[in-house]
Design a protein around this motif. Sequence first.
Motif, PDB file in Angstrom:
ATOM      1  N   GLY A 178       2.680 -10.291  15.502  1.00  0.00           N
ATOM      2  CA  GLY A 178       2.865 -11.167  14.369  1.00  0.00           C
ATOM      3  C   GLY A 178       3.734 -10.635  13.244  1.00  0.00           C
ATOM      4  N   PRO A 179       3.842 -11.423  12.167  1.00  0.00           N
ATOM      5  CA  PRO A 179       4.754 -11.080  11.062  1.00  0.00           C
ATOM      6  C   PRO A 179       4.465  -9.729  10.418  1.00  0.00           C
ATOM      7  CG  PRO A 179       3.964 -13.346  10.857  1.00  0.00           C
ATOM      8  CD  PRO A 179       3.154 -12.714  11.932  1.00  0.00           C
ATOM      9  N   ARG A 180       3.202  -9.336  10.364  1.00  0.00           N
ATOM     10  CA  ARG A 180       2.836  -8.050   9.757  1.00  0.00           C
ATOM     11  C   ARG A 180       2.670  -6.970  10.816  1.00  0.00           C
ATOM     12  NH1 ARG A 180       0.107 -12.043   6.909  1.00  0.00           N
ATOM     13  NH2 ARG A 180       0.537 -12.092   4.657  1.00  0.00           N
ATOM     14  N   SER A 181       3.428  -7.058  11.856  1.00  0.00           N
ATOM     15  CA  SER A 181       3.312  -6.211  13.042  1.00  0.00           C
ATOM     16  C   SER A 181       3.079  -4.729  12.730  1.00  0.00           C
ATOM     17  CB  SER A 181       4.583  -6.347  13.880  1.00  0.00           C
ATOM     18  OG  SER A 181       4.612  -5.397  14.915  1.00  0.00           O
ATOM     19  N   THR A 182       1.957  -4.225  13.220  1.00  0.00           N
ATOM     20  CA  THR A 182       1.674  -2.790  13.105  1.00  0.00           C
ATOM     21  C   THR A 182       2.625  -1.995  13.986  1.00  0.00           C
ATOM     22  OG1 THR A 182      -0.661  -3.229  12.634  1.00  0.00           O
ATOM     23  CG2 THR A 182      -0.091  -1.024  13.409  1.00  0.00           C
ATOM     24  N   VAL A 183       2.925  -2.523  15.174  1.00  0.00           N
ATOM     25  CA  VAL A 183       3.839  -1.822  16.075  1.00  0.00           C
ATOM     26  C   VAL A 183       5.199  -1.636  15.410  1.00  0.00           C
ATOM     27  CG1 VAL A 183       5.090  -1.993  18.267  1.00  0.00           C
ATOM     28  CG2 VAL A 183       2.660  -2.575  18.171  1.00  0.00           C
ATOM     29  N   ARG A 184       5.703  -2.685  14.783  1.00  0.00           N
ATOM     30  CA  ARG A 184       7.002  -2.584  14.116  1.00  0.00           C
ATOM     31  C   ARG A 184       6.961  -1.541  13.010  1.00  0.00           C
ATOM     32  NH1 ARG A 184       7.340  -7.495  11.967  1.00  0.00           N
ATOM     33  NH2 ARG A 184       6.715  -6.736   9.918  1.00  0.00           N
ATOM     34  N   GLY A 193      15.212  -9.984   5.298  1.00  0.00           N
ATOM     35  CA  GLY A 193      15.430 -11.417   5.329  1.00  0.00           C
ATOM     36  C   GLY A 193      15.081 -12.060   4.004  1.00  0.00           C
ATOM     37  N   ARG A 194      14.682 -13.334   4.094  1.00  0.00           N
ATOM     38  CA  ARG A 194      14.402 -14.117   2.890  1.00  0.00           C
ATOM     39  C   ARG A 194      12.961 -14.611   2.918  1.00  0.00           C
ATOM     40  NH1 ARG A 194      17.417 -18.701   1.182  1.00  0.00           N
ATOM     41  NH2 ARG A 194      17.766 -19.465   3.297  1.00  0.00           N
ATOM     42  N   THR A 195      12.327 -14.568   1.762  1.00  0.00           N
ATOM     43  CA  THR A 195      10.934 -14.982   1.613  1.00  0.00           C
ATOM     44  C   THR A 195      10.865 -16.374   0.989  1.00  0.00           C
ATOM     45  OG1 THR A 195      10.216 -12.693   1.370  1.00  0.00           O
ATOM     46  CG2 THR A 195       8.719 -14.382   0.561  1.00  0.00           C
ATOM     47  N   ALA A 196       9.889 -17.158   1.442  1.00  0.00           N
ATOM     48  CA  ALA A 196       9.621 -18.478   0.867  1.00  0.00           C
ATOM     49  C   ALA A 196      10.866 -19.364   0.874  1.00  0.00           C
ATOM     50  CB  ALA A 196       9.046 -18.353  -0.538  1.00  0.00           C
ATOM     51  N   VAL A 197      11.483 -19.479   2.040  1.00  0.00           N
ATOM     52  CA  VAL A 197      12.654 -20.346   2.185  1.00  0.00           C
ATOM     53  C   VAL A 197      12.263 -21.802   1.930  1.00  0.00           C
ATOM     54  CG1 VAL A 197      14.402 -21.177   3.805  1.00  0.00           C
ATOM     55  CG2 VAL A 197      13.746 -18.761   3.797  1.00  0.00           C
ATOM     56  N   GLU A 198      11.127 -22.216   2.473  1.00  0.00           N
ATOM     57  CA  GLU A 198      10.588 -23.563   2.259  1.00  0.00           C
ATOM     58  C   GLU A 198       9.069 -23.488   2.258  1.00  0.00           C
ATOM     59  OE1 GLU A 198      13.825 -26.693   4.175  1.00  0.00           O
ATOM     60  OE2 GLU A 198      12.062 -26.157   5.333  1.00  0.00           O
ATOM     61  N   ARG A 199       8.448 -24.507   1.651  1.00  0.00           N
ATOM     62  CA  ARG A 199       7.000 -24.673   1.735  1.00  0.00           C
ATOM     63  C   ARG A 199       6.699 -26.097   2.186  1.00  0.00           C
ATOM     64  NH1 ARG A 199       2.957 -23.759  -2.657  1.00  0.00           N
ATOM     65  NH2 ARG A 199       4.350 -25.142  -3.827  1.00  0.00           N
ATOM     66  N   HIS A 200       5.645 -26.224   2.993  1.00  0.00           N
ATOM     67  CA  HIS A 200       5.234 -27.529   3.481  1.00  0.00           C
ATOM     68  C   HIS A 200       3.726 -27.684   3.323  1.00  0.00           C
ATOM     69  CE1 HIS A 200       8.997 -28.584   5.768  1.00  0.00           C
ATOM     70  NE2 HIS A 200       9.163 -27.281   5.608  1.00  0.00           N
ATOM     71  N   ALA A 201       3.304 -28.871   2.936  1.00  0.00           N
ATOM     72  CA  ALA A 201       1.894 -29.248   3.019  1.00  0.00           C
ATOM     73  C   ALA A 201       1.683 -29.940   4.353  1.00  0.00           C
ATOM     74  CB  ALA A 201       1.527 -30.178   1.872  1.00  0.00           C
ATOM     75  N   GLY A 283      -3.521 -27.797   5.280  1.00  0.00           N
ATOM     76  CA  GLY A 283      -3.024 -26.463   4.979  1.00  0.00           C
ATOM     77  C   GLY A 283      -1.687 -26.521   4.280  1.00  0.00           C
ATOM     78  N   VAL A 284      -1.246 -25.373   3.811  1.00  0.00           N
ATOM     79  CA  VAL A 284       0.084 -25.197   3.244  1.00  0.00           C
ATOM     80  C   VAL A 284       0.695 -23.984   3.942  1.00  0.00           C
ATOM     81  CG1 VAL A 284       1.425 -24.639   1.192  1.00  0.00           C
ATOM     82  CG2 VAL A 284      -0.542 -26.176   1.002  1.00  0.00           C
ATOM     83  N   TYR A 285       1.891 -24.145   4.463  1.00  0.00           N
ATOM     84  CA  TYR A 285       2.516 -22.992   5.089  1.00  0.00           C
ATOM     85  C   TYR A 285       3.891 -22.759   4.472  1.00  0.00           C
ATOM     86  CZ  TYR A 285       5.578 -25.817   8.130  1.00  0.00           C
ATOM     87  OH  TYR A 285       6.536 -26.679   8.616  1.00  0.00           O
ATOM     88  N   THR A 286       4.240 -21.487   4.423  1.00  0.00           N
ATOM     89  CA  THR A 286       5.497 -21.051   3.812  1.00  0.00           C
ATOM     90  C   THR A 286       6.420 -20.542   4.902  1.00  0.00           C
ATOM     91  OG1 THR A 286       4.319 -20.432   1.797  1.00  0.00           O
ATOM     92  CG2 THR A 286       6.530 -19.528   2.100  1.00  0.00           C
ATOM     93  N   VAL A 287       7.656 -20.985   4.877  1.00  0.00           N
ATOM     94  CA  VAL A 287       8.656 -20.580   5.859  1.00  0.00           C
ATOM     95  C   VAL A 287       9.415 -19.366   5.337  1.00  0.00           C
ATOM     96  CG1 VAL A 287      10.777 -21.249   7.053  1.00  0.00           C
ATOM     97  CG2 VAL A 287       8.918 -22.911   6.763  1.00  0.00           C
ATOM     98  N   HIS A 288       9.442 -18.311   6.131  1.00  0.00           N
ATOM     99  CA  HIS A 288      10.246 -17.127   5.836  1.00  0.00           C
ATOM    100  C   HIS A 288      11.328 -16.993   6.914  1.00  0.00           C
ATOM    101  CE1 HIS A 288       7.009 -16.036   3.086  1.00  0.00           C
ATOM    102  NE2 HIS A 288       6.156 -16.071   4.099  1.00  0.00           N
ATOM    103  N   HIS A 289      12.453 -16.432   6.560  1.00  0.00           N
ATOM    104  CA  HIS A 289      13.519 -16.135   7.512  1.00  0.00           C
ATOM    105  C   HIS A 289      13.735 -14.626   7.529  1.00  0.00           C
ATOM    106  CE1 HIS A 289      15.661 -20.324   7.851  1.00  0.00           C
ATOM    107  NE2 HIS A 289      14.437 -20.306   8.330  1.00  0.00           N
ATOM    108  N   GLY A 311      11.942 -21.216  10.735  1.00  0.00           N
ATOM    109  CA  GLY A 311      11.154 -22.441  10.693  1.00  0.00           C
ATOM    110  C   GLY A 311      11.729 -23.520   9.802  1.00  0.00           C
ATOM    111  N   ALA A 312      12.784 -23.205   9.048  1.00  0.00           N
ATOM    112  CA  ALA A 312      13.379 -24.236   8.195  1.00  0.00           C
ATOM    113  C   ALA A 312      14.236 -25.179   9.029  1.00  0.00           C
ATOM    114  CB  ALA A 312      14.231 -23.593   7.107  1.00  0.00           C
TER     115      ALA A 312
END
Length: 580
Positions: A178-184, A193-201, A283-289, A311-312
Amino acid sequence: MDPVIIAGAGPVGLSLALALARRGVPVVVLDEGTGVDERRPARTAVLRPDTAALVTRLGCAEALGHERWTGWRTVRRRGVVQEVPLGAPAGYGPGMAAGPGRPAGAETGTAAPVHLVQHDLTRTLRALLAHMAGSGLVTLAPGSRVDTLEQDAAGVSVHTRGPAGTWWRGSYLVGCDGPRSTVRKLLGIRFPGRTAVERHAVAALRTELPRPGEALLHRMPPWRDADDEVTARPLPGGVWRLDWLLPPGRDLVTPEALLARVEDTLTGWCGDPAPPYQLLDTGVYTVHHRLARRWRAGRAFLAGDAAHLLGALGTQGLDEGLRDVANLTWKLALAWHEGATGADVLLDSYQTERRGAVGARLRAADRALPLVRASGGWSTVRRTVLPGAARGHDALLTDSHLGRGPLGAPPAYPRSPLAPATAPSGCVTVATALGEPVADVPVTTPDGTTAGLRDRLGGDPLVVLVAPGTGVWDRRHWLRAGLMPRLSAAIAALPLAAELLVAEEYPGAAAHTVLLVRPDGHLAAAMSGVRPAELYACADALRGGATASGARTADEETPRKALRKAPSGTAQDSPTTAGH
């Protein structure tokens, strides 16, 4: 040889584990969770035809849920862009032909995307893996979180903490955590990259909309004052997922505000009063690139959200994660079974191909996003992003949802390191360019079995002979007819196993054209007639042999040495923007 360790038990990790096990590669799945997924009806995914076909080949057809339509076409009704399924009953939508599956006039459709609830997919994958656990090929380890990683020339050692904390030994490791990958993080790989590119409800609800089964994209609906965007996706069981693009900022979306959006949207689509509905999840989800700087470090790899976030504009993270699976599975399996011959070139090609493809998609989205979202900005999009295009930004967004265009189409690998350094003589051009996904034409196996070409993917490479008239051959004699004896002998002499198929025709191919198709469905070679030496050279390059075009190995770029927790920000990992 030691098993392949997969860290992470989301849909990407589970799909990779199942695909490897079915190729005879033992796997260990390290799952941080309990082994039971939380039911979240609002957490859904859209699978394009190529990734839906992969899921089907893995045995998860039931997770796709509802009936698969034969294709879609785009209709715009009063500002609503609708993906209308071909094959729907007569009168289903304007312009539909009377016959099922036949669009009116010159309209054409594409294979249908599949909308599904993510926990249905993971539940099916877990069940299939559990069924294989008794074979010795699959080990499932819930409650196991990676905290230490070491590498040497022969394999990978991973320590997990938790109730079953222990050391695990593997031939390779794939971080699908996942995004917070321990392996990485343990590999010291940056994730710029870019944080909070878009938000969706988001809301999942059971209700009846005027046109069942149609996915809707509604920009600037008249009942909203702001420049808004609403998407509705049909799910099994009469359930719909509704998405609302939120304005920039971090304003809290209260339950009352979300319910007001549901009421406004249903009233706008269906009239006043709004139809009754059952709210299942919100829910609300935030798109990151973001794009990891490296996807391979020695014997460790990254896949899925551990390697990329997008995801944008309708791009789909799970789609890309499953494409990682399709690309990496056959390469890991070949390296695991066949040993070190060409393994570095073969395994490096995963990063080259997949990181390049996802990076291109991120660049396309990042370039289009500020222009599409800007008020009245479509003329600039046409001029800057899509020169010569005669479509609006609605079409750009819909194309992405349908799996078309720069944001949604399946990837191509035109400059693959697995191509021969010099094009063999006798190469010909067909409608599919080298590195592109092959067309799904009907094929026949030597035992007389017929199927679609893509149904044969996922195993050994395919060698397809285009031979018109083979449908009338007597199956008892066809292996001894025409070019078949020489082609069969050439395939038997290849440096890797391959499956022989015959097609009556292939787009743009003349009779007696021979196609070499990779296990992930991308065209590796097309040549005129049976050319054993040239076919051998292409197959050798496909396994990373001496004739492959990739000259550098992982040892030259990333020295393979014992790796304990690497420092953050190595010399190779300078900050960058996603996709660059």
